[in-house]
Design an enzyme around this catalytic site. Structure first.
Site, short mmCIF file in Angstrom:
data_model
loop_
_atom_site.label_atom_id
_atom_site.label_comp_id
_atom_site.label_asym_id
_atom_site.label_seq_id
_atom_site.Cartn_x
_atom_site.Cartn_y
_atom_site.Cartn_z
N VAL A 86 0.84 -1.19 0.00
CA VAL A 86 0.00 0.00 0.00
C VAL A 86 0.88 1.25 0.00
O VAL A 86 1.81 1.36 0.80
CB VAL A 86 -0.91 0.02 1.25
CG1 VAL A 86 -1.73 1.29 1.32
CG2 VAL A 86 -1.81 -1.21 1.26
N CYS A 87 0.59 2.18 -0.90
CA CYS A 87 1.28 3.47 -0.92
C CYS A 87 0.34 4.48 -0.27
O CYS A 87 -0.61 4.94 -0.87
CB CYS A 87 1.59 3.89 -2.35
SG CYS A 87 2.41 5.50 -2.46
N LEU A 88 0.61 4.76 0.99
CA LEU A 88 -0.23 5.68 1.75
C LEU A 88 0.66 6.49 2.66
O LEU A 88 1.27 5.95 3.59
CB LEU A 88 -1.28 4.89 2.55
CG LEU A 88 -2.28 5.68 3.36
CD1 LEU A 88 -3.09 6.62 2.47
CD2 LEU A 88 -3.23 4.72 4.08
#
Length: 184
Positions: A86-88
């Site tokens: 996840v790119c958060l």
């Protein structure tokens, strides 16, 4: 005899809080590693989806962010389709000890699925489709939900993991090599 560290107590408290909430949690490697059953947010193309999210708490939690990754496929600009990474920003760079695990599952992930950030994608195809062909994007998300993220698929995965000697084995369409190569 030493007492548990502040970080260890906080880790225990946060995991227990998550278990006592509406989330189904399966501990896999002590209290540092577990799976959380995550439902897609209402009013989004992800609404009927059920995902198994792998969480690993680092030694310096809560001062260092947990690693999270989707175990079954999800079509989203900010989630790697193969690894589930996840790119958060709020998890990767802006994490603070003020956040806890409930923030991730009650706020951060639902907001990510509701409001993708196509400007900083991990899945360029999904980002382009989201920006330029939104109806096609919604259909593709719904197709992925139906193929990879149903309650039935989740139950099969849970049953498979319960019967495996190694409860951290790969799931859904992941090969063992992909699961081992995951960077969460």
């Amino acid at each position: 005899m030493s007492s548990p560290s502040i970080g260890k107590r906080r880790m225990d408290t946060d995991v227990i809080k998550l278990i006592e909430s509406k989330h189904e949690v399966t501990i896999i490697s002590g209290i540092n590693g577990f799976y959380v059953k995550f439902y897609g947010p209402r009013g989004t193309p992800y609404e009927n989806g059920v995902w198994k999210v792998h969480v690993v708490l680092p030694e310096h939690y809560p001062f260092k962010s947990p690693s999270i990754g989707f175990m079954n496929k999800v079509y989203h600009p900010n989630i790697d389709e193969v690894s589930g990474t996840v790119c958060l920003d709020v998890i990767n760079q802006a994490w603070t000890a003020l956040y806890d695990l409930s923030n991730i599952f009650d706020s951060f992930l639902p907001q990510l699925l509701t409001y993708p950030n196509p400007v900083d994608p991990l899945n360029g195809d999904a980002a382009a489709m989201y920006l330029h062909r939104p109806d096609e994007y919604k259909r593709k998300v719904a197709e992925y939900v139906n193929r990879y993220a149903t309650e039935e698929i989740f139950r099969k995965q849970a049953t498979q993991n319960a019967s495996d000697d190694d409860s951290e084995s790969s799931m859904s369409d992941f090969s063992e090599n992909e699961a081992e190569g995951m960077e969460l």
